[in-house]
Scaffold this motif. Structure first.
Motif, PDB file in Angstrom:
ATOM      1  N   GLU A 268     -28.042  28.608 -18.941  1.00 54.01           N
ATOM      2  CA  GLU A 268     -28.038  28.161 -17.567  1.00 54.01           C
ATOM      3  C   GLU A 268     -26.904  28.628 -16.851  1.00 54.01           C
ATOM      4  OE1 GLU A 268     -29.847  26.183 -15.745  1.00 54.01           O
ATOM      5  OE2 GLU A 268     -31.015  25.136 -16.955  1.00 54.01           O
ATOM      6  N   SER A 269     -26.728  28.696 -15.591  1.00 54.51           N
ATOM      7  CA  SER A 269     -25.780  28.771 -14.865  1.00 54.51           C
ATOM      8  C   SER A 269     -25.013  27.435 -14.598  1.00 54.51           C
ATOM      9  CB  SER A 269     -26.044  29.278 -13.456  1.00 54.51           C
ATOM     10  OG  SER A 269     -26.946  28.681 -12.706  1.00 54.51           O
ATOM     11  N   ILE A 270     -23.857  27.498 -13.923  1.00 59.15           N
ATOM     12  CA  ILE A 270     -22.738  26.502 -13.838  1.00 59.15           C
ATOM     13  C   ILE A 270     -23.035  25.956 -12.503  1.00 59.15           C
ATOM     14  CG2 ILE A 270     -20.318  25.696 -14.141  1.00 59.15           C
ATOM     15  CD1 ILE A 270     -20.199  28.567 -15.539  1.00 59.15           C
ATOM     16  N   PRO A 271     -23.336  24.504 -12.437  1.00 58.47           N
ATOM     17  CA  PRO A 271     -23.539  23.858 -11.370  1.00 58.47           C
ATOM     18  C   PRO A 271     -22.246  23.270 -11.001  1.00 58.47           C
ATOM     19  CG  PRO A 271     -25.006  22.943 -12.951  1.00 58.47           C
ATOM     20  CD  PRO A 271     -23.985  23.809 -13.880  1.00 58.47           C
ATOM     21  N   GLY A 272     -21.726  23.071  -9.866  1.00 58.64           N
ATOM     22  CA  GLY A 272     -20.641  22.472  -9.362  1.00 58.64           C
ATOM     23  C   GLY A 272     -20.687  21.400  -8.503  1.00 58.64           C
ATOM     24  N   ILE A 273     -19.648  20.335  -8.536  1.00 56.30           N
ATOM     25  CA  ILE A 273     -19.930  19.134  -7.471  1.00 56.30           C
ATOM     26  C   ILE A 273     -18.770  19.028  -6.919  1.00 56.30           C
ATOM     27  CG2 ILE A 273     -19.489  17.319  -9.252  1.00 56.30           C
ATOM     28  CD1 ILE A 273     -21.909  15.739  -7.972  1.00 56.30           C
ATOM     29  N   ALA A 274     -18.483  18.374  -5.730  1.00 55.96           N
ATOM     30  CA  ALA A 274     -17.093  18.038  -5.251  1.00 55.96           C
ATOM     31  C   ALA A 274     -17.318  16.563  -4.511  1.00 55.96           C
ATOM     32  CB  ALA A 274     -16.785  19.161  -4.280  1.00 55.96           C
ATOM     33  N   HIS A 275     -16.642  15.645  -4.748  1.00 59.09           N
ATOM     34  CA  HIS A 275     -16.429  14.394  -4.135  1.00 59.09           C
ATOM     35  C   HIS A 275     -15.203  14.302  -3.202  1.00 59.09           C
ATOM     36  CE1 HIS A 275     -19.889  12.882  -6.344  1.00 59.09           C
ATOM     37  NE2 HIS A 275     -19.357  13.424  -7.413  1.00 59.09           N
ATOM     38  N   ALA A 276     -15.275  13.689  -2.198  1.00 59.90           N
ATOM     39  CA  ALA A 276     -14.122  13.822  -1.226  1.00 59.90           C
ATOM     40  C   ALA A 276     -13.784  12.441  -0.816  1.00 59.90           C
ATOM     41  CB  ALA A 276     -14.187  14.585  -0.060  1.00 59.90           C
ATOM     42  N   VAL A 277     -12.417  12.014  -0.686  1.00 61.80           N
ATOM     43  CA  VAL A 277     -11.870  10.844  -0.151  1.00 61.80           C
ATOM     44  C   VAL A 277     -10.917  11.117   0.928  1.00 61.80           C
ATOM     45  CG1 VAL A 277     -12.507   9.261  -2.010  1.00 61.80           C
ATOM     46  CG2 VAL A 277     -10.087  10.380  -1.751  1.00 61.80           C
ATOM     47  N   VAL A 278     -10.923  10.435   2.201  1.00 62.27           N
ATOM     48  CA  VAL A 278     -10.093  10.630   3.072  1.00 62.27           C
ATOM     49  C   VAL A 278      -8.862   9.358   2.773  1.00 62.27           C
ATOM     50  CG1 VAL A 278      -9.313  10.655   5.464  1.00 62.27           C
ATOM     51  CG2 VAL A 278     -11.533  11.396   4.989  1.00 62.27           C
ATOM     52  N   LEU A 279      -7.570   9.920   2.664  1.00 60.19           N
ATOM     53  CA  LEU A 279      -6.883   9.136   2.364  1.00 60.19           C
ATOM     54  C   LEU A 279      -5.537   9.021   3.726  1.00 60.19           C
ATOM     55  CD1 LEU A 279      -5.711  10.257  -1.164  1.00 60.19           C
ATOM     56  CD2 LEU A 279      -7.189   8.226  -0.444  1.00 60.19           C
ATOM     57  N   GLU A 280      -5.312   7.931   4.044  1.00 64.56           N
ATOM     58  CA  GLU A 280      -4.210   7.994   5.225  1.00 64.56           C
ATOM     59  C   GLU A 280      -2.985   7.099   4.690  1.00 64.56           C
ATOM     60  OE1 GLU A 280      -6.098   6.690   8.926  1.00 64.56           O
ATOM     61  OE2 GLU A 280      -7.873   7.753   8.171  1.00 64.56           O
TER      62      GLU A 280
ATOM     63  N   PRO B  90       0.972  -1.309   0.004  1.00 61.70           N
ATOM     64  CA  PRO B  90      -0.115  -0.072   0.125  1.00 61.70           C
ATOM     65  C   PRO B  90       0.960   1.407   0.257  1.00 61.70           C
ATOM     66  CG  PRO B  90      -0.153  -0.973   2.205  1.00 61.70           C
ATOM     67  CD  PRO B  90       0.758  -1.847   1.138  1.00 61.70           C
ATOM     68  N   LEU B  91       0.426   2.192  -0.815  1.00 56.40           N
ATOM     69  CA  LEU B  91       1.025   3.701  -0.796  1.00 56.40           C
ATOM     70  C   LEU B  91      -0.092   4.409   0.157  1.00 56.40           C
ATOM     71  CD1 LEU B  91       1.160   4.036  -4.593  1.00 56.40           C
ATOM     72  CD2 LEU B  91       3.224   3.501  -2.959  1.00 56.40           C
ATOM     73  N   ALA B  92      -1.201   4.082   0.371  1.00 56.17           N
ATOM     74  CA  ALA B  92      -2.039   4.932   1.159  1.00 56.17           C
ATOM     75  C   ALA B  92      -3.458   3.952   1.134  1.00 56.17           C
ATOM     76  CB  ALA B  92      -2.542   6.154   0.422  1.00 56.17           C
ATOM     77  N   ARG B  93      -4.095   4.377   1.988  1.00 54.83           N
ATOM     78  CA  ARG B  93      -5.418   3.795   2.356  1.00 54.83           C
ATOM     79  C   ARG B  93      -6.763   4.673   2.135  1.00 54.83           C
ATOM     80  NH1 ARG B  93      -5.298  -1.314   3.507  1.00 54.83           N
ATOM     81  NH2 ARG B  93      -3.047  -2.317   4.419  1.00 54.83           N
ATOM     82  N   ILE B  94      -7.853   4.246   1.630  1.00 49.52           N
ATOM     83  CA  ILE B  94      -8.929   5.110   1.531  1.00 49.52           C
ATOM     84  C   ILE B  94      -9.841   4.691   3.006  1.00 49.52           C
ATOM     85  CG2 ILE B  94     -10.941   5.939   0.169  1.00 49.52           C
ATOM     86  CD1 ILE B  94      -9.440   4.473  -2.139  1.00 49.52           C
ATOM     87  N   SER B  95     -10.102   5.522   3.639  1.00 46.83           N
ATOM     88  CA  SER B  95     -10.587   5.250   5.268  1.00 46.83           C
ATOM     89  C   SER B  95     -12.077   5.797   4.966  1.00 46.83           C
ATOM     90  CB  SER B  95      -9.833   5.873   6.307  1.00 46.83           C
ATOM     91  OG  SER B  95      -9.844   7.186   6.194  1.00 46.83           O
ATOM     92  N   ARG B  96     -12.358   6.951   4.293  1.00 45.49           N
ATOM     93  CA  ARG B  96     -13.635   7.475   4.154  1.00 45.49           C
ATOM     94  C   ARG B  96     -13.988   8.292   2.847  1.00 45.49           C
ATOM     95  NH1 ARG B  96     -13.884  10.112  10.280  1.00 45.49           N
ATOM     96  NH2 ARG B  96     -15.008   8.419  11.288  1.00 45.49           N
TER      97      ARG B  96
END
Lengths: 345, 345
Positions: free
Chosen positions: A327-339, A183-189
């Motif tokens: 139309e206006s510009i909708p945004g989105i953001a997805h997040a992962v916690v890396l450990e 492993p280089l990193a782990r995805i915890s959340r």
């Protein structure tokens, strides 16, 4: 029922799937930028030896995937799913790459949030024990994006100060449950974002359009997990650029969750030297966060230099058609916690 | 490690997530077709009372999602994720719908395979206990697709005999782990497809381009699970149309896995009356399989009329740009095994 959901939008991954291989490739400008020395390959020719810019982008995507798999000591046959996307209409870069790779393909569209979307989905699929190894990838190319979203390159349009420069590059990460993989990193959340739109209509100011979505997801993640920005060694956004970076800082301050500027960076501000490379507000594109993650962040997680971080890529979900229709510009953001893998669960 | 993978591409879902609500809406032609009486709402105006065809498609998408949630006795706040996609560039139908819904959004692009892609991913996310309830949706609109992929409507181009007619409609399905929700059907297995391309270049013959991918996924599912077509009450493909339907039958015969024509149907051949409605090779579009599933198939699973079936939607992963650059048309097919809720695991 032992649901792994934490609060409204955040999901825990008790098995902590591991990122066990990654690669980043870029074009000439990316090679000349601050991360140039960390890239696995730099293509000095904007066509990457191909007949079209679109084929060049496919070359970047494939190169990143092949290298990520190889660096993990594996082969394409070891991978169950490819989760990927890009900015082109009908995500042709990813689809045509999947055709060559032969790996079952889960096509995603999250605009520039794609790398986080793919990592988040991969984390959940592996945590659910539905796959052993998957690969995530995202790409962009200045020349394919510019002519699709804005103007023909030959038109040589003047760029506004808030405009960002689409990264020519691709990043890939191999996610694994197999204990034999290092492993280089782990995805915890993971935290999946809502679409947020505060009415920005300027297609040359994506940072402002995406910052409210970034704030929304980041606040959800922090609230859901009862953490504050200080609980993370680093918080990284995808491609807000200078305008979006400053706006996110302001929005978080207003919510009494101020970001420490020493521990918050935007990939769009680290991939280029803004002044010397004349990229105006910074870098953008699916490739921006994918390349920065693979080239600069995962190695620091692997070494333990970063213990725990939030990787949150942001996307602007408009199309030329929606913009032309007012139309206006909708945004989105997805997040992962890396450990860092050395960090205990 | 108790991986749920069965064979190379198929994944078992031991918790058998349930589809607990569904809805299908369509346009005038769909309302006049064989499934017309089964639709939850028919819009006789091709603009659905909106200012543009794109807004009309969004209206269809939203209507299907709202109705699916309402029919399950739930509200949007009860749903963790929206997994959806459509055919428009940057999937603006789904993204702008997600903006109005406020549900965390996982954007997908699988062309006309989207409904199966979203159900398969949802099945895995719920089986992994990463969400309690999600909603899957897909839409298409004849007028938005025609002018994006082919010609302006005003051009009134002649249609070739192999051409298919893009369905104006949307389907949505609510997938749940909550035992209080009443199941219409359960998702017991999923099979994610590879991208397959045998070199078809005729954008007016999508059925031929997609049939090899359908055969590839179907054979993988059957091989992985040691089943034959006879083990299913019904095998349903998404939108192969007459040409692709016949080709799939031929390909399966060649592999000694012949399909019984009484127990194999293509949604593109049931949603319209081909002769009376002059749709040439049949229906197509993301909405084709989404509408047929929600309107005609899920009720039959709920009643026990169908005990076990394969729902396999197929997509053609080209874009106008890739076609203009001389590329052939890659196909993909994703499959889910659906079972009547009365059937034991």
């Amino acid at each position: 029922m032992a649901l792994k959901r934490v609060g409204a939008q955040t999901v825990d991954l008790p098995l902590r799937p591991a990122i066990c291989g990654c690669a980043a490739v870029g074009g000439k400008m990316e090679g000349e930028g601050p991360l140039g020395g960390l890239l696995d390959q730099v293509f000095s020719d904007e066509r990457c030896g191909q007949a079209s810019f679109e084929l060049a982008e496919k070359r970047l995507f494939l190169e990143a995937v092949h290298r990520a798999i190889k660096k993990a000591g594996l082969q394409t046959g070891d991978i169950q799913f490819l989760l990927g996307g890009d900015l082109l209409n009908q995500i042709i870069t990813s689809a045509f790459s999947a055709r060559e790779l032969g790996i079952p393909f889960i096509g995603l569209y999250g605009a520039c949030s794609t790398m986080a979307e793919s990592l988040a989905l991969s984390g959940m699929l592996l945590d659910g024990e539905h796959a052993l190894r998957v690969v995530c990838a995202a790409s962009s190319h200045f020349c394919t994006a510019e002519r699709q979203y804005r103007f023909p390159l030959e038109f040589a349009s003047q760029r506004s100060p808030t405009a960002q420069w689409t990264v020519t590059g691709a990043g890939a990460a191999l996610v694994s449950l197999d204990e034999r993989d290092t492993p280089l990193a782990r995805i915890s959340r993971v935290c999946m974002g809502r679409v947020v739109d505060l009415g920005v209509t300027d297609a040359n100011n994506m940072g402002a359009a995406m910052a409210p979505a970034a704030a929304d997801t980041l606040l959800s993640l922090l609230t859901d997990t009862h953490t504050t920005p200080d609980d993370y060694d680093l918080i990284v956004t995808g491609d807000l650029g200078q305008v979006g970076h400053d706006l996110l800082c302001q929005l978080m301050r207003e919510q009494r969750m101020a970001l420490d500027e020493k521990r918050y960076v935007d990939c769009g501000l680290v991939i280029y030297d803004r002044e010397a490379q004349d990229v105006h507000a910074g870098g953008s594109g699916c490739g921006c966060s994918a390349v920065t993650l693979s080239a600069a962040l995962l190695p620091r997680l692997a070494s333990g230099d970063i213990g725990r971080m939030i990787f949150m890529a942001t996307g602007a979900l408009m199309s030329p058609t929606s913009s032309q229709q007012g139309e206006s510009i909708p945004g989105i953001a997805h997040a992962v916690v890396l450990e860092s893998p050395g960090r205990s669960a």
